[in-house]
Scaffold this motif. Structure first.
Motif, PDB file in Angstrom:
ATOM      1  N   GLN A 113       0.818  -1.210   0.000  1.00 21.51           N
ATOM      2  CA  GLN A 113       0.000   0.000   0.000  1.00 21.51           C
ATOM      3  C   GLN A 113       0.854   1.263   0.000  1.00 21.51           C
ATOM      4  O   GLN A 113       0.559   2.221  -0.723  1.00 21.51           O
ATOM      5  CB  GLN A 113      -0.928   0.010   1.211  1.00 21.51           C
ATOM      6  N   SER A 136      -0.972   7.560  -1.545  1.00 17.17           N
ATOM      7  CA  SER A 136      -1.800   7.203  -2.709  1.00 17.17           C
ATOM      8  C   SER A 136      -2.848   6.142  -2.375  1.00 17.17           C
ATOM      9  O   SER A 136      -3.662   5.792  -3.232  1.00 17.17           O
ATOM     10  CB  SER A 136      -0.919   6.679  -3.848  1.00 17.17           C
ATOM     11  N   ASP A 137      -2.816   5.627  -1.127  1.00 17.23           N
ATOM     12  CA  ASP A 137      -3.755   4.568  -0.704  1.00 17.23           C
ATOM     13  C   ASP A 137      -3.684   3.350  -1.623  1.00 17.23           C
ATOM     14  O   ASP A 137      -4.686   2.666  -1.847  1.00 17.23           O
ATOM     15  CB  ASP A 137      -5.199   5.089  -0.667  1.00 17.23           C
ATOM     16  N   ASN A 139      -3.275   3.311  -4.785  1.00 19.99           N
ATOM     17  CA  ASN A 139      -3.789   3.537  -6.143  1.00 19.99           C
ATOM     18  C   ASN A 139      -2.693   3.460  -7.211  1.00 19.99           C
ATOM     19  O   ASN A 139      -2.992   3.238  -8.386  1.00 19.99           O
ATOM     20  CB  ASN A 139      -4.470   4.908  -6.215  1.00 19.99           C
ATOM     21  N   TYR A 140      -1.443   3.648  -6.792  1.00 24.86           N
ATOM     22  CA  TYR A 140      -0.340   3.594  -7.754  1.00 24.86           C
ATOM     23  C   TYR A 140      -0.194   2.198  -8.366  1.00 24.86           C
ATOM     24  O   TYR A 140       0.366   2.047  -9.457  1.00 24.86           O
ATOM     25  CB  TYR A 140       0.972   4.001  -7.064  1.00 24.86           C
ATOM     26  N   SER A 142      -2.294   0.296  -9.743  1.00 26.29           N
ATOM     27  CA  SER A 142      -3.027   0.142 -11.010  1.00 26.29           C
ATOM     28  C   SER A 142      -2.629   1.191 -12.045  1.00 26.29           C
ATOM     29  O   SER A 142      -3.181   1.215 -13.144  1.00 26.29           O
ATOM     30  CB  SER A 142      -4.536   0.226 -10.754  1.00 26.29           C
ATOM     31  N   ASN A 143      -1.682   2.038 -11.701  1.00 24.92           N
ATOM     32  CA  ASN A 143      -1.244   3.099 -12.612  1.00 24.92           C
ATOM     33  C   ASN A 143       0.239   2.914 -12.920  1.00 24.92           C
ATOM     34  O   ASN A 143       1.101   3.481 -12.262  1.00 24.92           O
ATOM     35  CB  ASN A 143      -1.497   4.474 -11.983  1.00 24.92           C
TER      36      ASN A 143
END
Length: 203
Positions: A113, A136-137, A139-140, A142-143
């Protein structure tokens, strides 16, 4: 299947998973397969991800699984621990394994995370060491384009992602196997093992 034989089928995968966890944790100390970052790591300017130093894979998924696995394996051996007492003790050892696996799982999840420690370009244009994905919780993950944020070590995001994910899966399997052994041990304690039955019918 006898409870003793079932213990053997549980112990062998635990050996493998414990070894995988230890290897992954050790490898995480050497991003880009280099010793430079481990030797240069310090509290003032960390070069290694904090969760690596928590030793979740080495202690939790490794040692705290290996010791129960040895006893669980012994419960399948004749004239050793393959009796009601051995099966009862295996419940406690399996519980220790569950705790260790949960620790390893939690550390790996947090490591995924928060992302790795790396050198990246700050808003003022200077290159600094830190954790650019901390807020970023996760989220990185998936990016993939954002992974280029880390300049040094090379491919550190993929490196951490692969090893922490492996630790996560290994720990989840360890929890399942140890929990199953707790149930198996309970049945062995109440109903006895195959060796107990063999002794009862022997002349």
């Amino acid at each position: 299947m006898c409870t003793g034989a079932c213990s053997k089928f549980i112990a062998i995968p635990l050996y493998v998973l414990a070894l995988v966890s230890v290897i992954c944790n050790i490898m995480l100390f050497f991003p880009d397969f280099s010793t430079d970052y481990a030797s240069a790591d310090s509290k003032s300017e960390p070069k290694l991800t904090d969760e690596v130093k928590y030793m979740g894979g080495f202690i939790g998924g490794g040692i705290m699984i290996l010791i129960p696995a040895i006893h669980i394996h012994l419960t399948s051996a004749q004239k050793c621990c393959s009796n009601r007492c051995g099966m009862f003790l295996s419940i406690g050892f399996a519980a220790i394994g569950v705790v260790g696996a949960i620790y390893s799982l939690a550390v790996a999840a947090v490591g995924l995370q928060n992302g790795p420690v790396c050198q990246y370009t700050a808003e003022n244009g200077t290159n600094i060491w830190g954790r650019p994905f901390m807020d970023s919780d996760g989220n990185y993950l998936s990016n993939k384009d954002s992974w280029k944020t880390c300049l040094v070590p090379d491919n550190v995001v993929e490196f951490n992602l692969g090893l922490f994910s492996t630790l996560l899966v290994a720990a989840a399997l360890e929890v399942i196997l140890c929990a199953f052994q707790m149930i198996n041990g309970l049945f062995g304690c109440i109903c006895g093992t195959c060796s107990d039955k063999d002794e009862d019918v022997s002349p």
